[in-house]
Design a protein around this motif. Structure first.
Motif, mmCIF file in Angstrom:
data_model
loop_
_atom_site.group_PDB
_atom_site.id
_atom_site.type_symbol
_atom_site.label_atom_id
_atom_site.label_comp_id
_atom_site.label_asym_id
_atom_site.label_seq_id
_atom_site.Cartn_x
_atom_site.Cartn_y
_atom_site.Cartn_z
ATOM 1 N N ILE A 152 15.260 31.848 -8.001
ATOM 2 C CA ILE A 152 15.301 32.415 -6.654
ATOM 3 C C ILE A 152 16.441 31.783 -5.876
ATOM 4 O O ILE A 152 16.531 30.563 -5.754
ATOM 5 N N GLN A 153 17.291 32.638 -5.333
ATOM 6 C CA GLN A 153 18.468 32.187 -4.602
ATOM 7 C C GLN A 153 18.318 32.424 -3.103
ATOM 8 O O GLN A 153 18.856 31.697 -2.300
ATOM 9 N N GLN A 154 17.580 33.481 -2.712
ATOM 10 C CA GLN A 154 17.428 33.785 -1.297
ATOM 11 C C GLN A 154 16.246 34.694 -1.028
ATOM 12 O O GLN A 154 15.777 35.392 -1.928
ATOM 13 N N LEU A 155 15.795 34.654 0.221
ATOM 14 C CA LEU A 155 14.761 35.538 0.739
ATOM 15 C C LEU A 155 15.410 36.381 1.815
ATOM 16 O O LEU A 155 16.063 35.828 2.720
ATOM 17 N N ALA A 156 15.251 37.697 1.734
ATOM 18 C CA ALA A 156 15.920 38.594 2.679
ATOM 19 C C ALA A 156 14.907 39.311 3.555
ATOM 20 O O ALA A 156 13.963 39.930 3.054
ATOM 21 N N PHE A 157 15.129 39.212 4.870
ATOM 22 C CA PHE A 157 14.321 39.940 5.841
ATOM 23 C C PHE A 157 15.108 41.135 6.342
ATOM 24 O O PHE A 157 16.304 41.036 6.637
ATOM 25 N N ARG A 158 14.429 42.277 6.468
ATOM 26 C CA ARG A 158 15.041 43.473 7.036
ATOM 27 C C ARG A 158 15.003 43.361 8.561
ATOM 28 O O ARG A 158 14.011 42.899 9.137
ATOM 29 N N ILE B 187 21.067 32.798 7.312
ATOM 30 C CA ILE B 187 20.713 31.583 8.035
ATOM 31 C C ILE B 187 20.990 30.413 7.098
ATOM 32 O O ILE B 187 20.619 30.446 5.923
ATOM 33 N N HIS B 188 21.648 29.392 7.614
ATOM 34 C CA HIS B 188 21.965 28.217 6.800
ATOM 35 C C HIS B 188 20.669 27.612 6.256
ATOM 36 O O HIS B 188 19.707 27.415 7.005
ATOM 37 N N VAL C 73 15.634 27.067 2.505
ATOM 38 C CA VAL C 73 15.692 28.416 1.938
ATOM 39 C C VAL C 73 16.890 29.149 2.525
ATOM 40 O O VAL C 73 17.077 29.166 3.743
ATOM 41 N N LEU C 74 17.699 29.758 1.679
ATOM 42 C CA LEU C 74 18.748 30.637 2.159
ATOM 43 C C LEU C 74 18.080 31.937 2.580
ATOM 44 O O LEU C 74 17.473 32.631 1.761
#
Length: 151
Positions: A90-96, A131-132, A139-140
């Motif tokens: 897992i590299q990132q979590l994306a929010f819409r 977000i940094h 978490v990215l």
């Protein structure tokens, strides 16, 4: 009525979990694994030169949720560096979001650092910012404003 700028009113910032990004060394191999082992379908595949990735969006059931598989285009890309440091995962979590610039402004007001001054092009012509990780519990976090025709 509550303002979306108030700290207790985050429901207006993020509208859904858009996807979870997974760094992989070989996109074709990863797509085959998700198809054969999990029965998932590749919904979209593209090369994003600016982000330095070849990527695929893999659908999770009928939920509209996706897994984004990200493979590096070059050894210098961010995903290649992630793989070198951490291995596949897992590299990132994306929010819409509805308006990536507004959400970025609100988050900056709250003291969070974003990686870009202005949004960049993401998957399927979406607009994205991040977000940094040091400001998001390690978490990215990606902010994704889908292109108007995609949602």
């Amino acid at each position: 009525m509550s303002s979306p700028d108030l700290p207790d009113d985050v429901r207006h910032l993020f509208t859904a979990i858009d996807h979870v990004g997974i760094a992989v060394p070989d996109l074709d191999e990863a797509m085959a694994f998700y198809r054969d082992a999990y029965g998932m379908q590749v919904l979209h595949e593209e090369v994003n030169e600016e982000q330095g990735v070849r990527e695929a969006m893999v659908g999770v059931g009928d939920s509209g949720s996706c897994i984004q598989l990200l493979a590096p285009l070059t050894p210098e890309s961010t995903i290649a560096k992630f793989l070198d440091r951490n291995g596949q995962g897992i590299q990132q979590l994306a929010f819409r979001v509805d308006d990536v610039e507004h959400v970025a402004d609100v988050l900056r007001e709250r003291g969070l650092r974003l990686l870009y001054d202005a949004p960049k092009r993401g998957t399927s012509d979406s607009r994205v910012n991040f977000i940094h990780p040091k400001d998001a519990g390690g978490v990215l976090v990606e902010l994704v404003e889908p292109a108007a025709a995609t949602h």
